[in-house]
Design a protein around this motif. Structure first.
Motif, mmCIF file in Angstrom:
data_model
loop_
_atom_site.group_PDB
_atom_site.id
_atom_site.type_symbol
_atom_site.label_atom_id
_atom_site.label_comp_id
_atom_site.label_asym_id
_atom_site.label_seq_id
_atom_site.Cartn_x
_atom_site.Cartn_y
_atom_site.Cartn_z
ATOM 1 N N GLU A 24 0.792 -1.231 0.000
ATOM 2 C CA GLU A 24 0.000 0.000 0.000
ATOM 3 C C GLU A 24 0.825 1.282 0.000
ATOM 4 O O GLU A 24 0.255 2.368 -0.137
ATOM 5 N N THR A 25 2.135 1.177 0.186
ATOM 6 C CA THR A 25 2.957 2.386 0.304
ATOM 7 C C THR A 25 4.206 2.260 -0.555
ATOM 8 O O THR A 25 4.449 1.224 -1.176
ATOM 9 N N LYS A 26 5.002 3.317 -0.538
ATOM 10 C CA LYS A 26 6.285 3.316 -1.231
ATOM 11 C C LYS A 26 7.455 3.404 -0.263
ATOM 12 O O LYS A 26 8.589 3.662 -0.668
ATOM 13 N N HIS A 27 7.207 3.184 1.018
ATOM 14 C CA HIS A 27 8.255 3.279 2.023
ATOM 15 C C HIS A 27 9.342 2.227 1.792
ATOM 16 O O HIS A 27 9.072 1.127 1.295
ATOM 17 N N HIS A 28 10.556 2.586 2.186
ATOM 18 C CA HIS A 28 11.640 1.606 2.210
ATOM 19 C C HIS A 28 11.718 1.006 3.607
ATOM 20 O O HIS A 28 11.645 1.724 4.606
ATOM 21 N N PRO A 44 13.545 -6.789 -3.114
ATOM 22 C CA PRO A 44 14.910 -6.348 -2.780
ATOM 23 C C PRO A 44 15.149 -4.857 -2.991
ATOM 24 O O PRO A 44 16.046 -4.286 -2.368
ATOM 25 N N ASP A 45 14.365 -4.229 -3.861
ATOM 26 C CA ASP A 45 14.531 -2.798 -4.098
ATOM 27 C C ASP A 45 14.029 -1.956 -2.936
ATOM 28 O O ASP A 45 14.426 -0.800 -2.778
ATOM 29 N N ARG A 46 13.161 -2.534 -2.116
ATOM 30 C CA ARG A 46 12.551 -1.766 -1.035
ATOM 31 C C ARG A 46 12.796 -2.356 0.343
ATOM 32 O O ARG A 46 12.304 -1.820 1.333
#
Length: 214
Positions: A24-28, A44-46
């Protein structure tokens, strides 16, 4: 987008929150746990995995680099107060202020009636006391904390919960882990909400002398 450090990342609630945050988000997400092999990275990108012990200030110091929000889903019984002190110390050193801390119901003797008596019978004598002490460490810090006090946890596939605050009597007897994960996600998405607060979390209409699964 925020950089979120999840302490105790292999916990059941933590894994549900991780899944919801990725969806639901773009947080790392920086996932901190004692045994990194126990955790499977899905993006793996996040996701960055760090192996470490939350009683170790040096390990926490390294994990805090570039972090905006810390979500602590820690256990450990007798070590939870030590972990709280280490987390506060590392956050102060890194100048990270926002903390979401999972605790347990009953730390303020706020659970009323027959259920409150039953809860003390189950948790006194080695569990409730260290969690109470850990919460005091968090509350006496300078952090922008939110303490979460879930009712007894079950695994129903539902999100249905209500909140009480520090000076309120606790409501209900149980709540789903998925509901607690949803609350954590909402706090990460709106980090100015419920700052310096302690939230009881329960499923409505579950009042009684004990949870339904006992």
């Amino acid at each position: 987008m925020s950089n979120v450090l999840i302490l105790g990342a292999n916990g059941q609630i933590a894994r549900l929150a991780e899944k919801q945050l990725l969806s639901e988000t773009k947080h790392h997400l920086t996932l901190f746990l004692r045994n990194a092999k126990r955790l499977e990275v899905t993006d793996p990108d996040r996701e960055t995995v760090i192996e470490g012990d939350a009683t170790d200030p040096d390990a926490l110091n390294k994990a805090m680099a570039g972090i905006d929000i810390v979500y602590a889903n820690l256990g450990g019984g007798k070590t939870i107060e030590t972990q709280a002190k280490a987390v506060v110390q590392a956050m102060d050193l890194a100048k990270v202020t926002r903390l979401i801390w999972i605790s347990t119901l009953g730390i303020y003797n706020e659970v009323p009636g027959a259920f409150g008596k039953w809860n003390h019978q189950q948790l006194d004598g080695g569990y409730l006391e260290p969690y109470t002490a850990a919460a005091k460490v968090i509350e006496h810090s300078n952090l922008d904390y939110t303490i979460i006090r879930p009712a007894w946890l079950q695994n129903n596939d539902t999100v249905d919960y209500e909140l009480t605050h520090r000076d309120d009597l606790f409501k209900g007897t149980e709540v789903s882990r998925k509901s607690v994960a949803d609350l954590v996600t909402k706090l990460i998405n709106d980090p100015k909400k419920y700052v310096k607060d302690s939230l009881g979390v329960n499923q409505p209409y579950t009042d009684g002398p004990k949870p339904s699964f006992y």
